[in-house]
Design a protein around this motif. Structure first.
Motif, PDB file in Angstrom:
ATOM      1  N   GLU A   1       0.833  -1.212   0.000  1.00  0.00           N
ATOM      2  CA  GLU A   1       0.000   0.000   0.000  1.00  0.00           C
ATOM      3  C   GLU A   1       0.866   1.261   0.000  1.00  0.00           C
ATOM      4  O   GLU A   1       0.472   2.288  -0.542  1.00  0.00           O
ATOM      5  CB  GLU A   1      -0.948   0.006   1.217  1.00  0.00           C
ATOM      6  N   ALA A   2       2.051   1.169   0.617  1.00  0.00           N
ATOM      7  CA  ALA A   2       2.934   2.334   0.698  1.00  0.00           C
ATOM      8  C   ALA A   2       3.733   2.542  -0.588  1.00  0.00           C
ATOM      9  O   ALA A   2       4.532   3.465  -0.686  1.00  0.00           O
ATOM     10  CB  ALA A   2       3.876   2.184   1.884  1.00  0.00           C
ATOM     11  N   GLY A   3       3.550   1.655  -1.556  1.00  0.00           N
ATOM     12  CA  GLY A   3       4.258   1.822  -2.833  1.00  0.00           C
ATOM     13  C   GLY A   3       5.709   1.370  -2.781  1.00  0.00           C
ATOM     14  O   GLY A   3       6.566   1.932  -3.453  1.00  0.00           O
ATOM     15  N   VAL A   4       5.981   0.349  -1.993  1.00  0.00           N
ATOM     16  CA  VAL A   4       7.352  -0.168  -1.906  1.00  0.00           C
ATOM     17  C   VAL A   4       7.778  -0.689  -3.279  1.00  0.00           C
ATOM     18  O   VAL A   4       6.957  -1.182  -4.055  1.00  0.00           O
ATOM     19  CB  VAL A   4       7.440  -1.271  -0.820  1.00  0.00           C
TER      20      VAL A   4
ATOM     21  N   VAL B   1      13.846   5.464  -3.621  1.00  0.00           N
ATOM     22  CA  VAL B   1      12.788   4.472  -3.780  1.00  0.00           C
ATOM     23  C   VAL B   1      12.469   3.853  -2.417  1.00  0.00           C
ATOM     24  O   VAL B   1      13.349   3.729  -1.578  1.00  0.00           O
ATOM     25  CB  VAL B   1      13.278   3.400  -4.786  1.00  0.00           C
ATOM     26  N   ARG B   2      11.202   3.505  -2.195  1.00  0.00           N
ATOM     27  CA  ARG B   2      10.846   2.877  -0.921  1.00  0.00           C
ATOM     28  C   ARG B   2      11.260   1.402  -0.923  1.00  0.00           C
ATOM     29  O   ARG B   2      10.983   0.689  -1.887  1.00  0.00           O
ATOM     30  CB  ARG B   2       9.347   2.998  -0.654  1.00  0.00           C
ATOM     31  N   ALA B   3      11.895   0.980   0.174  1.00  0.00           N
ATOM     32  CA  ALA B   3      12.408  -0.396   0.234  1.00  0.00           C
ATOM     33  C   ALA B   3      12.158  -0.996   1.609  1.00  0.00           C
ATOM     34  O   ALA B   3      12.074  -0.289   2.615  1.00  0.00           O
ATOM     35  CB  ALA B   3      13.905  -0.410  -0.073  1.00  0.00           C
ATOM     36  N   LEU B   4      11.997  -2.327   1.597  1.00  0.00           N
ATOM     37  CA  LEU B   4      11.762  -3.075   2.835  1.00  0.00           C
ATOM     38  C   LEU B   4      12.748  -4.233   2.880  1.00  0.00           C
ATOM     39  O   LEU B   4      12.968  -4.905   1.870  1.00  0.00           O
ATOM     40  CB  LEU B   4      10.324  -3.625   2.833  1.00  0.00           C
TER      41      LEU B   4
ATOM     42  N   GLY C   1      14.549   7.694  -0.123  1.00  0.00           N
ATOM     43  CA  GLY C   1      13.299   6.949  -0.112  1.00  0.00           C
ATOM     44  C   GLY C   1      13.167   6.227   1.222  1.00  0.00           C
ATOM     45  O   GLY C   1      14.172   5.914   1.863  1.00  0.00           O
ATOM     46  N   GLY C   2      11.935   5.969   1.647  1.00  0.00           N
ATOM     47  CA  GLY C   2      11.725   5.309   2.939  1.00  0.00           C
ATOM     48  C   GLY C   2      12.343   3.922   2.960  1.00  0.00           C
ATOM     49  O   GLY C   2      12.216   3.165   1.998  1.00  0.00           O
ATOM     50  N   LEU C   3      13.026   3.616   4.061  1.00  0.00           N
ATOM     51  CA  LEU C   3      13.602   2.280   4.213  1.00  0.00           C
ATOM     52  C   LEU C   3      13.168   1.712   5.562  1.00  0.00           C
ATOM     53  O   LEU C   3      13.450   2.283   6.617  1.00  0.00           O
ATOM     54  CB  LEU C   3      15.137   2.335   4.140  1.00  0.00           C
ATOM     55  N   VAL C   4      12.445   0.596   5.527  1.00  0.00           N
ATOM     56  CA  VAL C   4      11.995  -0.056   6.750  1.00  0.00           C
ATOM     57  C   VAL C   4      12.744  -1.375   6.907  1.00  0.00           C
ATOM     58  O   VAL C   4      12.772  -2.195   5.986  1.00  0.00           O
ATOM     59  CB  VAL C   4      10.466  -0.298   6.735  1.00  0.00           C
ATOM     60  N   ILE C   5      13.368  -1.537   8.076  1.00  0.00           N
ATOM     61  CA  ILE C   5      14.071  -2.784   8.405  1.00  0.00           C
ATOM     62  C   ILE C   5      13.153  -3.551   9.345  1.00  0.00           C
ATOM     63  O   ILE C   5      12.930  -3.121  10.476  1.00  0.00           O
ATOM     64  CB  ILE C   5      15.403  -2.495   9.125  1.00  0.00           C
ATOM     65  N   LEU C   6      12.606  -4.665   8.882  1.00  0.00           N
ATOM     66  CA  LEU C   6      11.763  -5.481   9.761  1.00  0.00           C
ATOM     67  C   LEU C   6      12.654  -6.494  10.467  1.00  0.00           C
ATOM     68  O   LEU C   6      13.325  -7.294   9.818  1.00  0.00           O
ATOM     69  CB  LEU C   6      10.688  -6.226   8.962  1.00  0.00           C
ATOM     70  N   VAL C   7      12.652  -6.446  11.799  1.00  0.00           N
ATOM     71  CA  VAL C   7      13.379  -7.475  12.549  1.00  0.00           C
ATOM     72  C   VAL C   7      12.405  -8.149  13.506  1.00  0.00           C
ATOM     73  O   VAL C   7      11.720  -7.498  14.283  1.00  0.00           O
ATOM     74  CB  VAL C   7      14.630  -6.922  13.260  1.00  0.00           C
ATOM     75  N   ALA C   8      12.320  -9.481  13.391  1.00  0.00           N
ATOM     76  CA  ALA C   8      11.347 -10.253  14.161  1.00  0.00           C
ATOM     77  C   ALA C   8      12.062 -10.999  15.277  1.00  0.00           C
ATOM     78  O   ALA C   8      12.824 -11.929  15.029  1.00  0.00           O
ATOM     79  CB  ALA C   8      10.615 -11.222  13.244  1.00  0.00           C
TER      80      ALA C   8
ATOM     81  N   ARG D   1       2.914   6.295  -6.538  1.00  0.00           N
ATOM     82  CA  ARG D   1       4.124   7.094  -6.325  1.00  0.00           C
ATOM     83  C   ARG D   1       5.013   7.033  -7.550  1.00  0.00           C
ATOM     84  O   ARG D   1       5.085   6.024  -8.230  1.00  0.00           O
ATOM     85  CB  ARG D   1       4.929   6.555  -5.139  1.00  0.00           C
ATOM     86  N   ASP D   2       5.710   8.146  -7.790  1.00  0.00           N
ATOM     87  CA  ASP D   2       6.708   8.131  -8.850  1.00  0.00           C
ATOM     88  C   ASP D   2       7.895   7.336  -8.318  1.00  0.00           C
ATOM     89  O   ASP D   2       8.477   7.694  -7.299  1.00  0.00           O
ATOM     90  CB  ASP D   2       7.122   9.567  -9.186  1.00  0.00           C
ATOM     91  N   ALA D   3       8.207   6.245  -8.958  1.00  0.00           N
ATOM     92  CA  ALA D   3       9.215   5.347  -8.395  1.00  0.00           C
ATOM     93  C   ALA D   3      10.491   5.281  -9.227  1.00  0.00           C
ATOM     94  O   ALA D   3      11.197   4.289  -9.194  1.00  0.00           O
ATOM     95  CB  ALA D   3       8.619   3.966  -8.217  1.00  0.00           C
TER      96      ALA D   3
END
Lengths: 200, 605
Positions: free
Chosen positions: B12-15, B65-68, B93-100, B175-177
């Protein structure tokens, strides 16, 4: 709010069953949470799936002594799960028997199908319903449908979900032939419960 | 599922770039993209390890660019080097690091509390409590990341990643990517010490703005009122919520902290100012507890702050609703009420996850042990180093093969360490194919370079089996349909210059025993690649699978079949071996070890 515990051996479809119940709950307009341990090589290991259905559910798990219902897909694992049962709870046990490797390695054959069943009956008495789930699943078309046979038995008793909601949930989680077999298995589980109720 | 919700939120965030390395409980995020995201303009691929995964995502994010990037807790240890530098250079660009993280632990070597990494790396860290919030949080974190121009860590725990719940979907952002990258050495070149000093000052300045940005996006919330205050976060909030609802009294104020680093000190100070007693409810280490106690001192709050350090909650293991309820009621001085008495607990044989029926690793480890013996060594004098993967289950009875399992790639270097210290008997390192690609290659280079005598057994089942059959660099086509260049593990090993390489199919059991017996005695670094696909994967592709059956009259109940293989499709009842037909994969390992030829093939089914 209902707390339901599904106890199974990895690979038996315990997680699929919890998923079907969660989808059915949402389609019924209830909120649902499930919590489970999956991943790793959980195949053939003990797996507990916690399912919570009701108006305002927040936590995905619950503690010992808090299950309203236990659905056991294997006899050893059903015994293992009984500590989660409430005083007023009910246990539906498939008559599947798969002893763990550790039992077979032990030189003393302390357990056998009959002993496990007896232990369950002694502990639970009237709270236990043993289901010939394998026979019913095979009649539906696949031994893999034991999980959904148990859903039929459970729902015939608890009346938590409308039947058409369950059909939709089954088909959304198990598309294709597996879904068709499962719907049949669900019906056979329901019919088994109805017969039991009549003869009781 | 929480992980599906996270994937949906990122979508949804356009990653545009999603990478990671499989690891429970984080794997389903990328698997969801692979299952549901076909045809989307998103690069979604597993990387060879978490460090490389992070650097790929980071490279995309500095291009706007948005990245995960996703990983389990130990994966953050692997990625930590570039993560720490990324705090100085930041992102566009937004960068989210998911750590579980994995309190329990359910499937992890430690109960690592990755919240400490936020303090160490100086990167903002957030969390969430429910699948719905997981989706909404990941979406908002891309905005936080872009607003601050910093990567942001989204820290979850197993009971969020694997919780299933109802989630309301949102719109997918357009988003313009198109990436762009402007040359800016002071920002992106960490070779300049003066620049590093300046960037550190920049970073500290940005961290002062986190709370303002977070609160504008609706993070952190207060419920109820009163002089008794609970500070909680993440999954623990769910347990607090249900325990207090059971109490039916509104005399407790609950502060839910979503922003884990830097902790929202204004939010906490304001809302704790009227509290007389405070309890902190959180999983794993008393991280928030320390922060709240520090704040109470600095702000002269005068409230008594309690938590794990006072023994109200355990420091190890995961929390659950009963534990939290017990702690809260004790703290409030409320009687526990009528507890339901659980039915009797019967002593049952344990059922840890075993190696699956037909697992090629079972063949390999049994052959390894027989090979060691055939070479004239005692099993107790040849240490077998293990590594991270399904094959570590060989530690259980009856195979009991590995002596260690430590961290990704450590088998080879730890075996080398023992050898260079002067161990005078052979040493064996055993490592899976994906683990070898992930971290084993540098270790093998080291062993070859220093001319160590050791046997390295690469258990090549062509897949990351333990976490649910993800791709390895040997695949020619990835899960997303991408045409890839398969990397040949044998060629890699040869190119490192090992003294000897052999390839064997562990199903060719006798040959494998002989190969081990001859290789283990020779000097140098010898690599034996045991190649056979994961049997679960292979059976799915085979049209017919043989089954085996026990001829009851011939079976004497000697239990050799179970005692050697530990196959979960076998069991003993009434003094005879039995085979669960549904579970048998027709490998024939048990038949091989039956002294009475009582186990026979029954054809395809």
């Amino acid at each position: 709010m209902f707390n339901i515990l599904i106890s199974s051996v990895g690979g038996q479809g315990g997680l699929t069953l919890s998923r079907i119940m969660a989808v059915a709950a949402v389609r019924q307009g209830l909120s649902a949470r499930t919590g489970e341990t999956l991943g790793m090589a959980q195949r053939f290991g003990s797996v507990l799936s916690f399912v919570r259905v009701g108006e305002d559910v927040q936590s995905p798990i619950f503690g010992p002594g808090e299950a309203d219902y236990i659905i056991g897909l294997e006899l050893f694992e059903t015994v293992r799960a009984t500590r989660y049962l409430r005083d007023t709870g009910v246990v539906f046990a498939a008559d599947e028997y798969k002893p763990p490797v550790s039992a077979s390695l032990s030189p003393k054959p302390a357990w056998g199908r009959e002993n496990v069943l007896r232990s369950l009956r002694e502990t639970l008495g009237e709270k236990l319903l043993v289901v010939p789930a394998r026979d019913l699943a095979l009649r539906a078309g696949s031994a893999r449908a034991i999980n959904v046979v148990m859903l039929g038995v459970f729902n015939a008793h608890a009346r938590l979900f409308a039947d058409d909601v369950v059909y939709e949930a089954i088909k959304s989680v198990l598309p294709g032939r597996a879904g068709e077999v499962s719907v049949k298995a669900y019906e056979l589980g329901k019919a088994f419960y109805a017969e039991r109720a009549k003869s009781a | 599922m929480g992980n599906e919700a996270i994937a949906r939120g990122a979508w949804e965030a356009g990653v545009r770039v999603v990478t990671g390395y499989p690891g429970t409980p984080s794997s389903e995020v990328i698997m969801t993209f692979h299952e549901e995201g076909r045809g989307l303009p998103i690069y979604v691929e597993w990387a060879v390890n978490e460090r490389v995964a992070f650097e790929i995502a980071y490279g995309a994010a500095i291009g706007g660019v948005r990245a995960l990037v996703t990983m389990k807790a130990p994966g953050l240890n692997v990625a930590s080097d570039p993560v720490l530098s990324a705090a100085y250079s930041g992102v566009e660009g937004g960068l989210v690091i998911l750590v579980a993280d994995d309190p329990g632990p359910h499937t992890t070597q430690t109960e690592q509390d990755s919240r400490w990494y936020a303090k160490l790396s100086k990167l903002p860290m957030f969390t969430a409590s429910t699948p719905q919030e997981a989706k909404d949080t990941v979406k908002r974190l891309f905005r936080v990341s872009e607003e601050l121009k910093l990567p942001v860590i989204f820290r979850t725990t197993t009971r969020l990643n694997h919780a299933v719940g109802d989630v309301v979907l949102g719109e997918v952002e357009e988003r313009d990517a198109r990436p762009s990258f402007k040359k800016d050495p002071p920002r992106f070149v960490r070779a300049g010490m003066k620049w590093n000093l300046e960037r550190h000052a920049w970073l500290n300045g940005v961290l002062r703005r986190v709370e303002e940005v977070a609160s504008s996006l609706g993070f952190n919330k207060v419920e109820g009122s009163g002089e008794y205050c609970v500070v909680t976060e993440g999954v623990a909030y769910n347990y607090v919520y249900e325990a207090l609802r059971g109490l039916g009294e509104a005399r407790v104020k609950v502060l839910r902290v979503d922003q884990l680093y830097p902790v929202p000190s204004k939010f906490l100070a304001e809302n704790l100012s009227s509290c007389r007693r405070v309890i902190v409810v959180e999983e794993l280490d008393p991280y928030l507890e320390a922060e709240v106690k520090k704040l109470a001192y600095e702000e002269r709050l005068g409230a008594e702050v309690m938590g794990k350090e006072e023994g109200l909650l355990p420091l190890e293991g995961e929390l659950n609703p009963s534990l939290v309820k017990g702690a809260l009621y004790r703290w409030l001085g409320v009687p526990q009420g009528q507890e339901s008495t659980p039915a009797a607990d019967v002593r049952l044989p344990e059922r840890p996850p075993p190696l699956c029926p037909g697992c090629p690793h079972a063949f390999s480890y049994i052959a390894l042990k027989l090979g060691i013996a055939r070479a004239g060594y005692k099993l107790s004098e040849v240490p077998v180093f293990g590594d991270i993967g399904c094959y570590a289950l060989s530690v259980n009875r009856p195979i009991e093969a590995i002596w260690t399992e430590h961290s990704m790639g450590a088998s080879i270097s730890m075996a080398m360490g023992l050898k260079v210290a002067g161990y005078d008997k052979p040493v064996v390192a055993t490592i899976g194919d994906s683990t070898f690609f992930h971290a084993g290659i540098p270790s093998l280079i080291e062993a070859v370079h220093k001319r160590v005598d050791m046997l390295v057994l690469i258990l090549d089942n062509r897949v990351v089996a333990m976490t649910g059959h993800q791709s390895t660099p040997s695949w020619e086509v990835t899960e997303s349909g991408r045409q890839a260049r398969g990397i040949d593990i044998v060629e890699v090993v040869k190119s490192i210059g090992v003294d000897e390489v052999a390839v064997v199919d562990p199903y060719d059991f006798n040959k494998m025993v002989e190969t081990v017996a001859s290789m283990i005695k020779r000097p140098g670094v010898k690599v034996l690649v045991a190649q056979h696909p994961c049997r679960l994967m292979e059976v799915r592709q085979l049209k017919t699978v043989k089954k085996y059956r026990v001829i009851e009259d011939k079976c004497t109940g000697c239990r050799a079949c179970v005692n050697v293989t530990g196959c979960p499709a076998l069991y003993i009842e009434d003094g005879k071996a039995k085979i669960v037909e549904d579970d048998c994969t027709g490998c024939g390992l048990c038949a091989r070890f039956c002294p009475y030829k009582a186990i026979v093939e029954v054809g395809g089914a």
